[in-house]
Design a protein around this motif. Sequence first.
Motif, PDB file in Angstrom:
ATOM      1  N   TYR A  57       0.682  -1.196  -0.193  1.00 58.51           N
ATOM      2  CA  TYR A  57       0.072  -0.040   0.011  1.00 58.51           C
ATOM      3  C   TYR A  57       0.951   1.306   0.103  1.00 58.51           C
ATOM      4  CZ  TYR A  57      -3.115   3.764   1.612  1.00 58.51           C
ATOM      5  OH  TYR A  57      -3.777   4.907   1.452  1.00 58.51           O
ATOM      6  N   ILE A  58       2.029   1.266   0.790  1.00 59.18           N
ATOM      7  CA  ILE A  58       2.727   2.438   0.880  1.00 59.18           C
ATOM      8  C   ILE A  58       3.610   2.733  -0.427  1.00 59.18           C
ATOM      9  CG2 ILE A  58       4.924   3.336   1.988  1.00 59.18           C
ATOM     10  CD1 ILE A  58       4.178   1.989   4.423  1.00 59.18           C
ATOM     11  N   GLY A  59       3.950   1.513  -0.935  1.00 58.45           N
ATOM     12  CA  GLY A  59       4.435   1.500  -2.441  1.00 58.45           C
ATOM     13  C   GLY A  59       3.679   2.010  -3.629  1.00 58.45           C
ATOM     14  N   SER A  60       2.219   1.971  -3.248  1.00 60.16           N
ATOM     15  CA  SER A  60       1.437   2.645  -4.310  1.00 60.16           C
ATOM     16  C   SER A  60       1.209   3.963  -4.233  1.00 60.16           C
ATOM     17  CB  SER A  60      -0.069   1.896  -4.147  1.00 60.16           C
ATOM     18  OG  SER A  60      -0.456   2.203  -3.067  1.00 60.16           O
ATOM     19  N   GLN A  61       1.721   4.574  -2.952  1.00 59.64           N
ATOM     20  CA  GLN A  61       1.617   6.092  -2.794  1.00 59.64           C
ATOM     21  C   GLN A  61       2.946   6.628  -3.038  1.00 59.64           C
ATOM     22  OE1 GLN A  61      -1.439   7.183  -1.560  1.00 59.64           O
ATOM     23  NE2 GLN A  61      -2.048   5.332  -1.985  1.00 59.64           N
ATOM     24  N   LEU A  62       3.947   6.129  -3.411  1.00 61.41           N
ATOM     25  CA  LEU A  62       5.152   6.670  -3.476  1.00 61.41           C
ATOM     26  C   LEU A  62       5.707   6.623  -4.971  1.00 61.41           C
ATOM     27  CD1 LEU A  62       7.202   4.859  -0.529  1.00 61.41           C
ATOM     28  CD2 LEU A  62       6.100   7.142  -0.731  1.00 61.41           C
ATOM     29  N   ASP A  63       6.776   7.656  -5.445  1.00 66.08           N
ATOM     30  CA  ASP A  63       7.094   7.698  -6.643  1.00 66.08           C
ATOM     31  C   ASP A  63       7.720   6.499  -7.114  1.00 66.08           C
ATOM     32  OD1 ASP A  63       9.314   8.029  -5.355  1.00 66.08           O
ATOM     33  OD2 ASP A  63      10.153   9.755  -6.252  1.00 66.08           O
ATOM     34  N   LYS A  64       8.229   6.073  -8.413  1.00 76.67           N
ATOM     35  CA  LYS A  64       8.844   4.917  -8.985  1.00 76.67           C
ATOM     36  C   LYS A  64      10.204   4.552  -8.096  1.00 76.67           C
ATOM     37  CE  LYS A  64       9.367   2.128 -12.489  1.00 76.67           C
ATOM     38  NZ  LYS A  64       8.749   0.831 -12.325  1.00 76.67           N
ATOM     39  N   THR A  65      10.941   5.573  -7.877  1.00 74.06           N
ATOM     40  CA  THR A  65      12.278   5.072  -7.259  1.00 74.06           C
ATOM     41  C   THR A  65      11.978   4.657  -5.876  1.00 74.06           C
ATOM     42  OG1 THR A  65      12.705   7.352  -6.384  1.00 74.06           O
ATOM     43  CG2 THR A  65      13.555   6.683  -8.722  1.00 74.06           C
ATOM     44  N   GLN A  66      11.100   5.202  -5.254  1.00 78.30           N
ATOM     45  CA  GLN A  66      11.009   4.649  -3.742  1.00 78.30           C
ATOM     46  C   GLN A  66      10.073   3.464  -4.003  1.00 78.30           C
ATOM     47  OE1 GLN A  66       9.339   8.218  -2.299  1.00 78.30           O
ATOM     48  NE2 GLN A  66      11.142   9.137  -1.835  1.00 78.30           N
ATOM     49  N   ALA A  67       9.226   3.356  -4.791  1.00 80.73           N
ATOM     50  CA  ALA A  67       8.292   1.996  -4.867  1.00 80.73           C
ATOM     51  C   ALA A  67       9.322   0.721  -5.334  1.00 80.73           C
ATOM     52  CB  ALA A  67       7.297   2.291  -5.923  1.00 80.73           C
ATOM     53  N   ASP A  68      10.241   1.249  -6.037  1.00 82.63           N
ATOM     54  CA  ASP A  68      11.406  -0.015  -6.310  1.00 82.63           C
ATOM     55  C   ASP A  68      12.138  -0.484  -5.035  1.00 82.63           C
ATOM     56  OD1 ASP A  68      10.651  -0.017  -8.827  1.00 82.63           O
ATOM     57  OD2 ASP A  68      12.256   1.447  -9.862  1.00 82.63           O
ATOM     58  N   LYS A  69      12.572   0.525  -4.162  1.00 82.16           N
ATOM     59  CA  LYS A  69      13.084   0.244  -2.908  1.00 82.16           C
ATOM     60  C   LYS A  69      12.154  -0.542  -2.192  1.00 82.16           C
ATOM     61  CE  LYS A  69      16.065   3.934  -3.135  1.00 82.16           C
ATOM     62  NZ  LYS A  69      16.664   5.361  -2.525  1.00 82.16           N
ATOM     63  N   LEU A  70      11.180  -0.290  -2.119  1.00 78.09           N
ATOM     64  CA  LEU A  70      10.064  -1.186  -1.216  1.00 78.09           C
ATOM     65  C   LEU A  70       9.881  -2.334  -1.870  1.00 78.09           C
ATOM     66  CD1 LEU A  70       7.465   1.678   0.021  1.00 78.09           C
ATOM     67  CD2 LEU A  70       8.971   0.315   1.370  1.00 78.09           C
ATOM     68  N   ALA A  71       9.738  -2.653  -3.161  1.00 79.47           N
ATOM     69  CA  ALA A  71       9.419  -3.717  -3.711  1.00 79.47           C
ATOM     70  C   ALA A  71      10.754  -4.881  -3.499  1.00 79.47           C
ATOM     71  CB  ALA A  71       9.498  -3.562  -5.451  1.00 79.47           C
ATOM     72  N   LYS A  72      11.960  -4.143  -3.404  1.00 78.51           N
ATOM     73  CA  LYS A  72      12.920  -4.993  -2.973  1.00 78.51           C
ATOM     74  C   LYS A  72      12.867  -5.675  -1.538  1.00 78.51           C
ATOM     75  CE  LYS A  72      16.449  -2.616  -6.020  1.00 78.51           C
ATOM     76  NZ  LYS A  72      17.695  -2.022  -5.925  1.00 78.51           N
ATOM     77  N   ALA A  73      12.319  -4.636  -0.901  1.00 82.23           N
ATOM     78  CA  ALA A  73      12.317  -5.010   0.727  1.00 82.23           C
ATOM     79  C   ALA A  73      11.029  -5.994   0.868  1.00 82.23           C
ATOM     80  CB  ALA A  73      11.709  -3.791   1.448  1.00 82.23           C
ATOM     81  N   MET A  74      10.103  -5.932   0.032  1.00 87.97           N
ATOM     82  CA  MET A  74       8.930  -6.772   0.209  1.00 87.97           C
ATOM     83  C   MET A  74       9.477  -8.392  -0.345  1.00 87.97           C
ATOM     84  SD  MET A  74       5.670  -4.605  -1.307  1.00 87.97           S
ATOM     85  CE  MET A  74       5.040  -5.591  -2.008  1.00 87.97           C
ATOM     86  N   SER A  75      10.165  -8.462  -1.551  1.00 88.44           N
ATOM     87  CA  SER A  75      10.990  -9.514  -1.909  1.00 88.44           C
ATOM     88  C   SER A  75      11.644 -10.274  -0.898  1.00 88.44           C
ATOM     89  CB  SER A  75      11.690  -9.309  -3.468  1.00 88.44           C
ATOM     90  OG  SER A  75      12.970  -8.680  -3.120  1.00 88.44           O
ATOM     91  N   LEU A  76      12.546  -9.398  -0.216  1.00 87.23           N
ATOM     92  CA  LEU A  76      13.299  -9.945   0.831  1.00 87.23           C
ATOM     93  C   LEU A  76      12.302 -10.503   2.008  1.00 87.23           C
ATOM     94  CD1 LEU A  76      16.103  -7.370   1.461  1.00 87.23           C
ATOM     95  CD2 LEU A  76      16.462  -9.531   0.399  1.00 87.23           C
TER      96      LEU A  76
END
Length: 161
Positions: free
Chosen positions: A132-151
């Motif tokens: 949900y937080i990633g959907s509220q952020l811009d692309k670069t920050q969303a990518d960082k959150l996606a990495k955290a989610m994959s971990l």
Amino acid sequence: MSNPEKLHAIEDYSQSKEAESKAMAEEEGMATGRDMSKVSLIISILSVVLVVVLFFGLNQNLDGLGKEVKVLSGLKGEVTTMKTQVGEIEGQVVGLTGSVDTMEQQLAQMPVAMQRAIITDAINDATNKLGYIGSQLDKTQADKLAKAMSLLQQVRTDINK
């Protein structure tokens, strides 16, 4: 030489000299008195002006001090409020510390399968929140959150093995 008009008695002469001296002294005294009254009038006027200036100066200083006292009393109330709030926060921290300790004890007593289920559920919850937080952020920050989610997903799969 025996002209009686030209003869004066010594007593008459001394009385006339005394009268002249008194008259001159009175004239000088009046002039000096007038001069001294002018000086005393000027001194009294200057004294009144000085008293008025000092009064207004002190009055302004007292007004300024009164305002500062009011500000300080307001600050005292704010400090008291802050102390109360800090006390409440400290109480909450103590309560949370007790809750964490209790959870650690409960977790240590649970069977391993139950622990895995609880940890997996917590990881799923964190992953959903990060999504949900990633959907509220811009692309670069969303990518960082996606990495955290994959971990987190990798950790979840490792736990369930």
